[in-house]
Design a protein around this motif. Structure first.
Motif, mmCIF file in Angstrom:
data_model
loop_
_atom_site.group_PDB
_atom_site.id
_atom_site.type_symbol
_atom_site.label_atom_id
_atom_site.label_comp_id
_atom_site.label_asym_id
_atom_site.label_seq_id
_atom_site.Cartn_x
_atom_site.Cartn_y
_atom_site.Cartn_z
ATOM 1 N N GLU A 88 34.848 42.556 39.890
ATOM 2 C CA GLU A 88 34.705 42.764 38.456
ATOM 3 C C GLU A 88 33.256 42.686 37.992
ATOM 4 O OE1 GLU A 88 37.502 40.113 36.477
ATOM 5 O OE2 GLU A 88 38.990 41.694 36.626
ATOM 6 N N THR A 89 32.329 43.115 38.851
ATOM 7 C CA THR A 89 30.934 43.232 38.457
ATOM 8 C C THR A 89 30.522 44.691 38.314
ATOM 9 O OG1 THR A 89 30.216 43.130 40.784
ATOM 10 C CG2 THR A 89 30.304 41.050 39.559
ATOM 11 N N ASP A 104 39.339 37.434 40.661
ATOM 12 C CA ASP A 104 39.599 36.886 39.329
ATOM 13 C C ASP A 104 40.668 35.797 39.383
ATOM 14 O OD1 ASP A 104 41.799 38.577 39.740
ATOM 15 O OD2 ASP A 104 41.870 39.233 37.648
ATOM 16 N N ASN A 115 32.093 48.758 37.066
ATOM 17 C CA ASN A 115 33.134 49.430 36.298
ATOM 18 C C ASN A 115 33.859 50.461 37.151
ATOM 19 O OD1 ASN A 115 32.485 48.028 33.967
ATOM 20 N ND2 ASN A 115 31.000 49.552 33.301
ATOM 21 N N LYS A 127 44.546 38.034 35.830
ATOM 22 C CA LYS A 127 44.423 38.272 34.396
ATOM 23 C C LYS A 127 45.539 37.582 33.615
ATOM 24 C CE LYS A 127 40.597 40.280 33.919
ATOM 25 N NZ LYS A 127 40.127 39.532 35.090
ATOM 26 N N TYR A 174 46.242 45.276 35.447
ATOM 27 C CA TYR A 174 45.336 46.408 35.535
ATOM 28 C C TYR A 174 46.100 47.665 35.955
ATOM 29 C CZ TYR A 174 40.889 43.879 35.095
ATOM 30 O OH TYR A 174 39.807 43.166 34.648
ATOM 31 N N TYR A 193 39.801 50.516 33.891
ATOM 32 C CA TYR A 193 40.770 50.557 34.982
ATOM 33 C C TYR A 193 41.834 51.622 34.730
ATOM 34 C CZ TYR A 193 39.139 46.612 37.764
ATOM 35 O OH TYR A 193 38.395 45.814 38.588
ATOM 36 N N LYS A 212 37.339 46.626 29.619
ATOM 37 C CA LYS A 212 37.491 46.596 31.071
ATOM 38 C C LYS A 212 38.860 47.142 31.474
ATOM 39 C CE LYS A 212 35.660 43.181 33.206
ATOM 40 N NZ LYS A 212 35.340 41.840 33.741
#
Length: 404
Positions: free
Chosen positions: A385-386, A51, A388, A306, A297, A349, A345
């Motif tokens: 991040e594809t 990311d 969960n 992020k 996260y 996490y 999302k």
């Protein structure tokens, strides 16, 4: 120094720098301030996962950052019984001192003005209570800067949030301790971003990341380090240095690293704010972004990517508002909706954080991933991040482990 601007951004970390660069590239008058000089140190694991790569690519900085970074091809997940699985990904390590300096300079290259050291004291307000700038302490002087928008990208320490009336949780979500060790002898021996779970570091995790210049970033993190008591929270009984020492004693590569290497500087601790919790995201004239908004996260402690992403969401909302002649309230609503879209999302996490509390779960995941290419692919999906992460440690997820 200027006494007015379109956007005043407080905090020259990944979120503030990303926001400043996007807005300045679009032609806005941006003033970026920080209480420390450019190139200041920041307590962090320094890992750049996919990311972060995506955010840097959008900012036009990926190649420049990668040219200075230590490239890594895997995350090494090590369980309490010594089991290991290497999860592939596009990864790198660059000390935050270098990353933040590079990004701050890139914001200035785009046209943003930078002022440091300048400490945020409080927001300025008009007669209706709308924020229209900030009071800064520059040297011994108190200086007012008027702005259409004030952006707080002030990290995990809540002082600025409190001064602005934006703090909903005074205590952090977690705490971490890290240091640098120069050890040429270990280059090639520790090649992955190693994440280690075990009783020595429970309810957290430990890491060793290979960094540039024959150095390694070593540290420990504990999430859920504070429990709510009377609304303000109280710190659980823990000593991060003792946890680090226990990790070194229990993990042979860490022991070897500390034995043959030279510690560079001091080990330093810092708070974490996770899961997009703990702060109001906006009020009239003001928006909160990055770790101040909780952009780290919970499960992994990863926050650089992020932070940049949320900083760019602020910029996108402001620019879209100008292009569409939106009201101030519509701009804030657009930003808050973009954060709400990310929240599920972050919640997953947080759910996956049970691995830190119950490290034997890591053993089971690693044991099955060694035998299941599909599970390894799902773990790689978490990194990218594809997939969960919460699904890996749910009851349904564990039942699936034995069917793959």
């Amino acid at each position: 120094m200027p006494d007015r601007c379109d956007v005043l951004i407080v905090g020259a970390g990944p979120a503030g720098n990303a926001c400043a660069r996007v807005l300045a590239q679009a032609g806005l008058d941006v003033l970026l301030v920080d209480q420390q000089p450019q190139g200041r140190d920041k307590i962090c694991g320094d890992g750049l996962i996919p990311d972060a790569h995506a955010a840097l690519k959008r900012l036009g900085l990926l190649d420049q950052v990668m040219s200075q970074s230590q490239h890594v091809t895997h995350v090494g997940c090590i369980g309490p019984r010594g089991g290991r699985i290497d999860v592939p990904g596009s990864l790198a390590v660059l000390p935050r001192r270098q990353l933040d300096n590079l990004m701050c300079q890139a914001a200035q290259d785009a046209g943003a003005k930078f002022l440091a050291p300048a400490r945020f004291e409080k927001p300025l307000e008009d007669g209706q209570g709308r924020v229209n700038g900030a009071l800064l302490k520059v040297g011994d002087a108190l200086v007012e800067v008027q702005a259409q928008w004030l952006i707080l990208a002030t990290g995990a320490v809540p002082k600025a949030l409190q001064a602005a009336g934006m703090c909903e949780r005074h205590t952090p979500s977690g705490v971490a301790l890290r240091g640098y060790v120069r050890a040429p002898e270990m280059v090639g021996k520790i090649k992955a971003l190693e994440i280690v779970w075990g009783e020595a570091v429970r309810p957290g995790y430990a890491w060793i990341f290979p960094a540039p210049d024959n150095c390694f970033n070593i540290g420990v993190g504990v999430t859920d380090s504070h429990s709510a008591v009377g609304g303000k929270g109280s710190k659980k009984e823990l000593n991060l240095r003792n946890i680090l020492d226990a990790f070194v004693a229990s993990y042979a590569p860490a022991a070897e690293l500390m034995r043959v290497g030279e510690v560079v500087g001091d080990f330093k601790g810092a708070p974490l704010r996770c899961s997009l919790n703990g702060a109001r995201w906006s009020r009239p004239g003001l928006m909160v972004t990055g770790e101040a908004a909780g952009s780290t996260y919970s499960f992994t402690g990863e926050g650089i990517g992020k932070a940049m992403e949320t900083g760019m969401l602020v910029a996108d909302a402001i620019l879209a508002g100008r292009a569409k002649s939106q009201t101030e309230g519509e701009v804030r609503q657009a930003y808050e909706l973009s954060l709400k879209a990310l929240k599920p999302k972050f919640d997953l996490y947080h759910r996956a954080n049970r691995v830190n509390a119950f490290p034997l779960l890591a053993d089971i995941l690693i044991w099955r991933a060694q035998r299941s290419p599909r599970l390894l692919q799902r773990m790689s999906g978490v990194l990218n991040e594809t997939s969960n992460p919460g699904n890996l440690v749910s009851l349904k997820g564990f039942s699936r482990l034995f069917l793959e």
